[in-house]
Design a protein around this motif. Structure first.
Motif, PDB file in Angstrom:
ATOM      1  N   ALA A   8     -11.690  -3.432  45.306  1.00 31.03           N
ATOM      2  CA  ALA A   8     -12.434  -3.850  46.498  1.00 31.03           C
ATOM      3  C   ALA A   8     -13.410  -4.971  46.201  1.00 31.03           C
ATOM      4  CB  ALA A   8     -13.190  -2.665  47.099  1.00 31.03           C
TER       5      ALA A   8
ATOM      6  N   LEU B  83     -13.460  -8.868  47.360  1.00 31.86           N
ATOM      7  CA  LEU B  83     -14.054  -9.429  48.570  1.00 31.86           C
ATOM      8  C   LEU B  83     -15.188 -10.381  48.237  1.00 31.86           C
ATOM      9  CD1 LEU B  83     -13.958  -9.262  51.692  1.00 31.86           C
ATOM     10  CD2 LEU B  83     -15.747  -7.544  51.550  1.00 31.86           C
TER      11      LEU B  83
ATOM     12  N   THR C  92     -14.004  -4.164  55.180  1.00 31.07           N
ATOM     13  CA  THR C  92     -12.895  -3.594  54.408  1.00 31.07           C
ATOM     14  C   THR C  92     -12.343  -2.306  55.009  1.00 31.07           C
ATOM     15  OG1 THR C  92     -14.480  -2.434  52.981  1.00 31.07           O
ATOM     16  CG2 THR C  92     -13.699  -4.581  52.241  1.00 31.07           C
TER      17      THR C  92
END
Length: 333
Positions: free
Chosen positions: A116, A119, A289
């Motif tokens: 993640a 990003l 997200t």
């Protein structure tokens, strides 16, 4: 820097002169940094002993578990004088008191990067032992100055965007007020755990929580009105919170503020209160997200990532991505 040194090359038999040439000799500071840097590797209990090839690049002076006491860890910092702390665990498993302790001893802190974290885009990732790492750069010393810069940026962007946003808000207000109150007020928890009252366009029925009480919002919440569903999906219901930004209760970017009634139910989630180290925001990594469908743990992982790595560049990038998602309707709900 390297310094130039003249060294003899050949001696002429006829003149007796020595020919010289210049060679770059490393300065003492360069030679000093060629030594293997000392590191402490902090791991979760189940990961102790996992192969990571860090010994090939560093002098690993100690491997510790994240559950060890602060006294033992501080003793290691004093005795071993490490240069880096490498944390082989996601951010939600990291106690930020340990990070502050490292910073007091001038030890750089890196956390094992998760998928993640991509990003962050332009954030610099490091590769140690064949693994990706992200440095936690926000320090206690510059936190106050960083907050002032962030506050000034918020006010500037709100002022510049006002001519475009105000007509949109007026149009939405005229449609919402047909079926009841225009705005919805709710108590939330902000920076430092201080409560404040958030303002939103109403998206649910007037008696939405009469039977259920406070519950987390869902992507397809049956309590929403038809127009409210559009507002929620497009995030336009959040526009009145620009007033909270002007008042200093929120920022444009940060963890979403949560209700105190729900926070009390998250007591078993480690380090949930660390979200309150920064002002809550209109948008953030968690919203981009996972949206409303993300779990508490997933949102917390993103929030702790922001707390550890936020910067003006990151804020601008997240705002740009928010505008892009606003144009395409936030497909994640």
């Amino acid at each position: 820097m390297n310094r130039a040194t003249l060294i003899p090359v050949t001696e002429s038999s006829s003149t007796g002169r020595v020919n010289w040439r210049s060679r770059q000799v490393p300065s003492p500071s360069v030679v000093r940094w060629r030594r293997k840097r000392k590191v402490i590797v902090a791991e979760s209990t189940q990961e102790i002993g996992d192969s990571d090839n860090l010994e090939e690049e560093f002098d690993v002076v100690r491997r510790v578990t994240l559950s060890e006491g602060f006294a033992e860890f501080e003793a290691s910092l004093v005795l071993d004088h490490p240069d880096l702390l490498l944390v082989k665990a996601p951010l939600e498993g990291l106690d930020y008191r340990l990070v502050e302790l490292c910073r007091a001893h001038r030890v750089k802190v890196f956390v094992l990067a998760q998928p993640a974290y991509g990003l962050l885009g332009s954030a610099r990732f490091y590769r140690f032992g064949g693994l990706p790492w992200l440095r936690l750069r926000a320090t206690a010393r510059n936190r106050a100055s960083s907050a002032r810069i962030k506050r000034a940026s918020d006010l500037l962007l709100v002022t510049l965007g006002a001519p475009l946003v105000i007509p949109v808000m007026l149009a939405i207000a005229m449609l919402v007020c047909r079926g009841g109150p225009m705005f919805y007020f709710q108590d939330r928890v902000g920076a430092g755990g201080r409560p404040f009252r958030i303002i939103k366009f109403r998206t649910m029925r007037v008696d939405a929580e009469q039977a259920t009480g406070p519950v987390l919002a869902a992507a397809d919440d049956p309590r929403m009105t038809s127009f409210g569903r559009f507002l929620r999906r497009s995030r336009l219901d959040e526009l009145p919170q620009l007033w909270n930004v002007v008042r200093g209760e929120m920022s444009l970017v940060g963890p979403r503020p949560e209700r105190s009634e729900l926070i009390t139910t998250f007591g078993n989630v480690p380090h949930y209160d660390l979200r309150h180290l920064v002002r809550p925001g209109l948008t953030g990594i968690a919203q981009l997200t996972g949206g409303y469908g993300a779990s508490v743990e997933e949102k917390l992982r993103c929030d702790l990532l922001y707390v550890g790595c936020h910067s003006p560049r990151l804020d601008l990038m997240l705002l740009a991505r928010t505008l892009l998602d606003l144009l395409r309707g936030f497909p994640r709900g």
